[in-house]
Design an enzyme around this catalytic site. Structure first.
Site, PDB file in Angstrom:
ATOM      1  N   LEU A   1       0.817  -1.213   0.000  1.00 31.71           N
ATOM      2  CA  LEU A   1       0.000   0.000   0.000  1.00 31.71           C
ATOM      3  C   LEU A   1       0.847   1.257   0.000  1.00 31.71           C
ATOM      4  O   LEU A   1       0.624   2.181   0.769  1.00 31.71           O
ATOM      5  CB  LEU A   1      -0.939   0.027   1.219  1.00 31.71           C
ATOM      6  CG  LEU A   1      -2.102  -0.960   1.208  1.00 31.71           C
ATOM      7  CD1 LEU A   1      -2.930  -0.801   2.462  1.00 31.71           C
ATOM      8  CD2 LEU A   1      -2.962  -0.756  -0.019  1.00 31.71           C
ATOM      9  N   CYS A   2       1.882   1.257  -0.827  1.00 35.54           N
ATOM     10  CA  CYS A   2       2.651   2.490  -0.915  1.00 35.54           C
ATOM     11  C   CYS A   2       2.983   2.778  -2.382  1.00 35.54           C
ATOM     12  O   CYS A   2       4.117   3.059  -2.733  1.00 35.54           O
ATOM     13  CB  CYS A   2       3.910   2.440  -0.066  1.00 35.54           C
ATOM     14  SG  CYS A   2       4.767   0.887  -0.123  1.00 35.54           S
ATOM     15  N   GLY A   3       1.968   2.673  -3.225  1.00 38.28           N
ATOM     16  CA  GLY A   3       2.122   3.051  -4.617  1.00 38.28           C
ATOM     17  C   GLY A   3       3.177   2.228  -5.320  1.00 38.28           C
ATOM     18  O   GLY A   3       3.287   1.028  -5.117  1.00 38.28           O
TER      19      GLY A   3
END
Lengths: 135, 295
Positions: free
Chosen positions: B90-92
């Site tokens: 969940l960090c691009g």
């Protein structure tokens, strides 16, 4: 006001101290080094021990360091260390406990871990010495 | 025609997702600030370490018997890649870009007939690449930087690398990590750790006239023997700090846009919901009126 030398104490996390001092005595790898303004260029290792900051002929501040490196130029004295505690803050009991833990680790160390264990015993011994000097 | 009840459920679920993403964004922003401060504060040590090492190393360049960590083993057959990613997703594109770059690099090196070994710091790249490079992976370190990167953790990784190097398991070591530029952009960086590249001393000399001559205590060899492993730790530490700042920055940006997307989605769902409700009421009215007229 006497001439001063810029004393810097740096840990990997941050710059701990940066101030002008009259004289500082640091534990070099081959013996203590007294640094006054105008000292020649020098790079040395640091053994575990106590750094004394002198002012007006007296020790103003003592800091325990657990080894590292030292760079001296005529106007600056830089100490790189991973571990440092003001001598007054050392807990004697904790230092003793650390020494005995380090000795235990050395006793059970094999060839691969012996060097590291010996180093940690040395640091702990220096810490105990620093603590007993303070009290 | 979408069911009113379904729409309502949908809206409430998107709303709770939005709450989560905006909370994650806030957490990431706080962590980013801390990570940035950490990286900032660690700079003086690294700078001074580098200056010392450069002055010692430049006096040793070209001398026989220079330590292999400085001069290399004389071969370039085996490459060790140290890959820094996050433990969490969940960090691009943070983990994806590193993984892609590593895969590309590994294939290039293999195409040149070299052996590639991989050491992972952080779980994500390991998860993705473990099938493809199953026999090249030496180790995976996880759980670093959960509460800010500690120097001892970096030193642990550095020790691992040094032990392997001394056992002759590789010739060249490169670390792949995200260099933090801003919360929006992270730059994938490859940095060679072994052999250590001495800064071009010509530049230094040109700038300062002559290289100052230092006294070494006890002597160069001993100092460099202590400096090199420590410097390795510092380099790894710096990389991990950059990587952790990048991770939080990337997560903050990703969560920000996720929050915004969720907002857009709620708006459009609410519109559909209201329209459907209106249509339903109109339909009921028509039924009542036509029923009354029929009497």
């Amino acid at each position: 006001m006497a001439e001063t030398v810029e004393f810097e104490l740096v840990s990997p996390q941050k710059l701990l101290k940066s101030e002008a001092v009259e004289m500082v005595v640091v534990p070099g790898g081959d013996g203590d080094i007294g640094v006054l303004p105008g000292h020649s260029l020098l790079i040395s290792t640091l053994r575990p021990g106590v750094i004394d900051i002198h002012e007006g002929g007296k020790v103003r501040e003592s800091i325990f360091v657990g080894g590292g490196f030292l760079e001296i130029s005529p106007e600056r004295c830089t100490v790189l260390t991973e571990e440092s505690t003001p001598v007054g803050d050392i807990d004697k009991a904790a230092a003793d406990a650390r020494l005995s833990a380090a000795n235990d680790a050395l006793a059970s160390a094999d060839d691969a871990t012996r060097v590291a264990a010996e180093a940690s015993v040395k640091v702990a011994e220096a810490m105990v010495a620093a603590a007993s000097r303070a009290s | 025609m979408p069911n009113l009840k379904d729409l309502k459920n949908r809206i409430s679920s998107v709303k709770s997702t939005q709450k989560i993403t905006s909370a994650m964004k806030m957490v990431a922003a706080a962590k980013l600030r801390r990570a940035q401060e950490g990286a900032e504060a660690a700079r003086p040590y690294a700078e001074r370490m580098e200056r010392m090492l450069n002055s010692v190393a430049s006096s040793m360049v070209g001398v026989d018997g220079a330590p292999p960590m400085l001069a290399g083993t004389g071969k370039q057959d085996t490459h060790l890649l140290v890959v820094c990613t996050a433990d969490r997703g969940l960090c691009g594109g943070f983990n994806g870009t590193i993984t892609r770059q590593t895969r590309k690099l590994a294939h290039e090196l293999k195409a040149q007939g070299k052996t590639v070994k991989l050491l992972f710091v952080g779980r994500k790249a390991h998860d993705v690449l473990k099938r493809e490079f199953a026999d090249s992976i030496v180790d995976a370190v996880t759980g670093i930087g959960r509460r800010g990167v500690e120097f001892t953790e970096a030193m642990g990784v550095a020790d691992k690398i040094i032990t392997m190097f001394e056992a002759g398991e590789f010739d060249v070591c490169t670390i792949v990590f995200n260099r933090f530029q801003s919360a929006m952009t992270q730059i994938v960086t490859e940095q060679q750790l072994i052999p250590f590249s001495v800064a071009e001393s010509e530049d230094v000399e040109a700038a300062s006239g002559a290289q100052p001559v230092y006294i070494y205590e006890p002597d160069e060899d001993e100092i460099i023997a202590e400096l090199l492993p420590r410097n390795m730790g510092v380099q790894v530490f710096q990389a991990l700090l950059e990587s952790s700042a990048s991770e939080h920055g990337a997560r903050m940006t990703a969560m920000d846009s996720a929050t915004r997307n969720a907002g857009d989605m709620i708006d459009s769902l609410t519109l559909t919901y209201n329209r459907t409700r209106q249509a339903f009421i109109t339909k009921e009215l028509i039924e009542i009126i036509s029923g009354a007229e029929a009497l």
